[in-house]
Design a protein around this motif. Structure first.
Motif, PDB file in Angstrom:
ATOM      1  N   LEU A  81       0.843  -1.201   0.000  1.00  0.00           N
ATOM      2  CA  LEU A  81       0.000   0.000   0.000  1.00  0.00           C
ATOM      3  C   LEU A  81       0.874   1.245   0.000  1.00  0.00           C
ATOM      4  O   LEU A  81       0.577   2.219  -0.693  1.00  0.00           O
ATOM      5  CB  LEU A  81      -0.967  -0.011   1.180  1.00  0.00           C
ATOM      6  CG  LEU A  81      -2.064  -1.076   1.127  1.00  0.00           C
ATOM      7  CD1 LEU A  81      -2.904  -1.051   2.404  1.00  0.00           C
ATOM      8  CD2 LEU A  81      -2.948  -0.925  -0.097  1.00  0.00           C
ATOM      9  N   ASN A  82       1.976   1.217   0.745  1.00  0.00           N
ATOM     10  CA  ASN A  82       2.911   2.349   0.761  1.00  0.00           C
ATOM     11  C   ASN A  82       3.607   2.546  -0.578  1.00  0.00           C
ATOM     12  O   ASN A  82       4.000   3.665  -0.911  1.00  0.00           O
ATOM     13  CB  ASN A  82       3.941   2.191   1.881  1.00  0.00           C
ATOM     14  CG  ASN A  82       3.342   2.423   3.254  1.00  0.00           C
ATOM     15  OD1 ASN A  82       2.339   3.132   3.394  1.00  0.00           O
ATOM     16  ND2 ASN A  82       3.926   1.822   4.269  1.00  0.00           N
ATOM     17  N   LEU A  83       3.768   1.469  -1.340  1.00  0.00           N
ATOM     18  CA  LEU A  83       4.394   1.564  -2.667  1.00  0.00           C
ATOM     19  C   LEU A  83       3.419   2.010  -3.751  1.00  0.00           C
ATOM     20  O   LEU A  83       3.818   2.218  -4.894  1.00  0.00           O
ATOM     21  CB  LEU A  83       5.005   0.208  -3.064  1.00  0.00           C
ATOM     22  CG  LEU A  83       6.277  -0.207  -2.353  1.00  0.00           C
ATOM     23  CD1 LEU A  83       6.637  -1.654  -2.691  1.00  0.00           C
ATOM     24  CD2 LEU A  83       7.431   0.731  -2.740  1.00  0.00           C
ATOM     25  N   GLY A  84       2.158   2.120  -3.410  1.00  0.00           N
ATOM     26  CA  GLY A  84       1.193   2.628  -4.380  1.00  0.00           C
ATOM     27  C   GLY A  84       0.117   1.669  -4.814  1.00  0.00           C
ATOM     28  O   GLY A  84      -0.656   1.974  -5.729  1.00  0.00           O
ATOM     29  N   ALA A  85       0.019   0.499  -4.180  1.00  0.00           N
ATOM     30  CA  ALA A  85      -1.075  -0.408  -4.503  1.00  0.00           C
ATOM     31  C   ALA A  85      -2.393   0.237  -4.086  1.00  0.00           C
ATOM     32  O   ALA A  85      -2.473   0.921  -3.070  1.00  0.00           O
ATOM     33  CB  ALA A  85      -0.904  -1.746  -3.788  1.00  0.00           C
ATOM     34  N   SER A  86      -3.411   0.025  -4.897  1.00  0.00           N
ATOM     35  CA  SER A  86      -4.731   0.577  -4.596  1.00  0.00           C
ATOM     36  C   SER A  86      -5.488  -0.304  -3.614  1.00  0.00           C
ATOM     37  O   SER A  86      -6.247   0.195  -2.780  1.00  0.00           O
ATOM     38  CB  SER A  86      -5.554   0.680  -5.881  1.00  0.00           C
ATOM     39  OG  SER A  86      -4.856   1.402  -6.857  1.00  0.00           O
ATOM     40  N   HIS A  87      -5.292  -1.616  -3.753  1.00  0.00           N
ATOM     41  CA  HIS A  87      -5.995  -2.589  -2.925  1.00  0.00           C
ATOM     42  C   HIS A  87      -5.099  -3.805  -2.727  1.00  0.00           C
ATOM     43  O   HIS A  87      -4.137  -4.008  -3.464  1.00  0.00           O
ATOM     44  CB  HIS A  87      -7.303  -3.043  -3.591  1.00  0.00           C
ATOM     45  CG  HIS A  87      -8.187  -1.916  -3.968  1.00  0.00           C
ATOM     46  ND1 HIS A  87      -9.029  -1.288  -3.089  1.00  0.00           N
ATOM     47  CD2 HIS A  87      -8.353  -1.269  -5.145  1.00  0.00           C
ATOM     48  CE1 HIS A  87      -9.670  -0.316  -3.695  1.00  0.00           C
ATOM     49  NE2 HIS A  87      -9.281  -0.282  -4.949  1.00  0.00           N
ATOM     50  N   TYR A  88      -5.478  -4.607  -1.762  1.00  0.00           N
ATOM     51  CA  TYR A  88      -4.742  -5.841  -1.470  1.00  0.00           C
ATOM     52  C   TYR A  88      -5.758  -6.949  -1.267  1.00  0.00           C
ATOM     53  O   TYR A  88      -6.583  -6.879  -0.364  1.00  0.00           O
ATOM     54  CB  TYR A  88      -3.911  -5.651  -0.199  1.00  0.00           C
ATOM     55  CG  TYR A  88      -2.891  -6.722   0.069  1.00  0.00           C
ATOM     56  CD1 TYR A  88      -3.263  -7.949   0.609  1.00  0.00           C
ATOM     57  CD2 TYR A  88      -1.554  -6.513  -0.211  1.00  0.00           C
ATOM     58  CE1 TYR A  88      -2.321  -8.936   0.860  1.00  0.00           C
ATOM     59  CE2 TYR A  88      -0.601  -7.497   0.040  1.00  0.00           C
ATOM     60  CZ  TYR A  88      -0.993  -8.699   0.568  1.00  0.00           C
ATOM     61  OH  TYR A  88      -0.062  -9.673   0.817  1.00  0.00           O
ATOM     62  N   LEU A  89      -5.715  -7.953  -2.144  1.00  0.00           N
ATOM     63  CA  LEU A  89      -6.635  -9.084  -2.031  1.00  0.00           C
ATOM     64  C   LEU A  89      -5.851 -10.370  -1.855  1.00  0.00           C
ATOM     65  O   LEU A  89      -4.915 -10.636  -2.606  1.00  0.00           O
ATOM     66  CB  LEU A  89      -7.498  -9.206  -3.290  1.00  0.00           C
ATOM     67  CG  LEU A  89      -8.437  -8.049  -3.602  1.00  0.00           C
ATOM     68  CD1 LEU A  89      -9.128  -8.288  -4.941  1.00  0.00           C
ATOM     69  CD2 LEU A  89      -9.467  -7.876  -2.498  1.00  0.00           C
ATOM     70  N   VAL A  90      -6.246 -11.155  -0.879  1.00  0.00           N
ATOM     71  CA  VAL A  90      -5.649 -12.473  -0.676  1.00  0.00           C
ATOM     72  C   VAL A  90      -6.390 -13.450  -1.587  1.00  0.00           C
ATOM     73  O   VAL A  90      -7.630 -13.465  -1.620  1.00  0.00           O
ATOM     74  CB  VAL A  90      -5.741 -12.905   0.802  1.00  0.00           C
ATOM     75  CG1 VAL A  90      -5.186 -14.309   0.986  1.00  0.00           C
ATOM     76  CG2 VAL A  90      -4.997 -11.906   1.694  1.00  0.00           C
ATOM     77  N   LYS A  91      -5.637 -14.259  -2.342  1.00  0.00           N
ATOM     78  CA  LYS A  91      -6.249 -15.210  -3.271  1.00  0.00           C
ATOM     79  C   LYS A  91      -7.171 -16.151  -2.515  1.00  0.00           C
ATOM     80  O   LYS A  91      -6.767 -16.771  -1.533  1.00  0.00           O
ATOM     81  CB  LYS A  91      -5.170 -16.032  -3.988  1.00  0.00           C
ATOM     82  CG  LYS A  91      -4.352 -15.237  -4.975  1.00  0.00           C
ATOM     83  CD  LYS A  91      -3.293 -16.106  -5.647  1.00  0.00           C
ATOM     84  CE  LYS A  91      -2.457 -15.291  -6.602  1.00  0.00           C
ATOM     85  NZ  LYS A  91      -1.395 -16.112  -7.242  1.00  0.00           N
ATOM     86  N   PRO A  92      -8.407 -16.255  -2.979  1.00  0.00           N
ATOM     87  CA  PRO A  92      -9.339 -17.184  -2.327  1.00  0.00           C
ATOM     88  C   PRO A  92      -9.030 -18.628  -2.715  1.00  0.00           C
ATOM     89  O   PRO A  92      -8.278 -18.885  -3.657  1.00  0.00           O
ATOM     90  CB  PRO A  92     -10.702 -16.750  -2.871  1.00  0.00           C
ATOM     91  CG  PRO A  92     -10.393 -16.113  -4.176  1.00  0.00           C
ATOM     92  CD  PRO A  92      -9.023 -15.493  -4.042  1.00  0.00           C
ATOM     93  N   THR A  93      -9.656 -19.552  -2.016  1.00  0.00           N
ATOM     94  CA  THR A  93      -9.375 -20.971  -2.237  1.00  0.00           C
ATOM     95  C   THR A  93     -10.314 -21.636  -3.238  1.00  0.00           C
ATOM     96  O   THR A  93     -10.106 -22.784  -3.586  1.00  0.00           O
ATOM     97  CB  THR A  93      -9.447 -21.739  -0.904  1.00  0.00           C
ATOM     98  OG1 THR A  93     -10.742 -21.521  -0.335  1.00  0.00           O
ATOM     99  CG2 THR A  93      -8.363 -21.266   0.051  1.00  0.00           C
ATOM    100  N   SER A  94     -11.344 -20.931  -3.708  1.00  0.00           N
ATOM    101  CA  SER A  94     -12.259 -21.547  -4.667  1.00  0.00           C
ATOM    102  C   SER A  94     -12.595 -20.579  -5.792  1.00  0.00           C
ATOM    103  O   SER A  94     -12.538 -19.352  -5.618  1.00  0.00           O
ATOM    104  CB  SER A  94     -13.551 -21.996  -3.978  1.00  0.00           C
ATOM    105  OG  SER A  94     -14.380 -20.887  -3.701  1.00  0.00           O
TER     106      SER A  94
END
Length: 134
Positions: free
Chosen positions: A98-111
């Motif tokens: 986020l500090n580097l400029g990412a707009s969002h952070y999503l963890v890959k779901p399992t399905s």
């Protein structure tokens, strides 16, 4: 809608493309296998501006952090949301990207169904994951 997925895992790319089509039938998924390939594609196709960039963190040659830094240096991508899309849920990874400029952070779901649901909500403006306040 054009989504640019940068991910070294072939299965993850295939699953993402399938989920994307289910979430938005009029979408187009362009892929790169690592950060260097992504930057090469953007250099060669100077008119290519995706609507969204989904970026994995752990890749060979150029990891997601280095790629994110380079993507954020490109003026034509200033308004393009860059979503970190990774298996890591470490708070340091979230904070750093986020500090580097990412707009969002999503963890890959399992399905696949869960990914379709997340992408649908995301595109409808009901953001899933972490968001940098602007």
């Amino acid at each position: 809608m054009k989504c640019f997925l940068i991910d070294d895992d072939e299965d993850d790319r295939d699953i993402f493309a399938l989920a994307l089509l289910k979430a938005n039938a009029e979408s187009n998924c362009i892929t790169a296998t690592n950060g260097e390939d992504a930057l090469d594609l953007l250099r060669k196709q100077s008119d290519f501006i995706p609507d969204y960039i989904f970026l994995d963190l752990n890749m060979p040659l150029m990891d997601g952090r280095a790629c994110l830094s380079e993507l954020r240096k490109q003026a034509r991508l200033d308004t393009v949301p860059i979503i970190i899309f990774t298996t890591s849920s470490y708070s340091k990874d979230i904070e750093d990207t986020l500090n580097l400029g990412a707009s969002h952070y999503l963890v890959k779901p399992t399905s696949l169904n869960e990914l379709v649901s997340i992408l649908t909500s995301f595109f409808e403006g009901k953001l899933s994951g972490y968001r940098l306040s602007l």
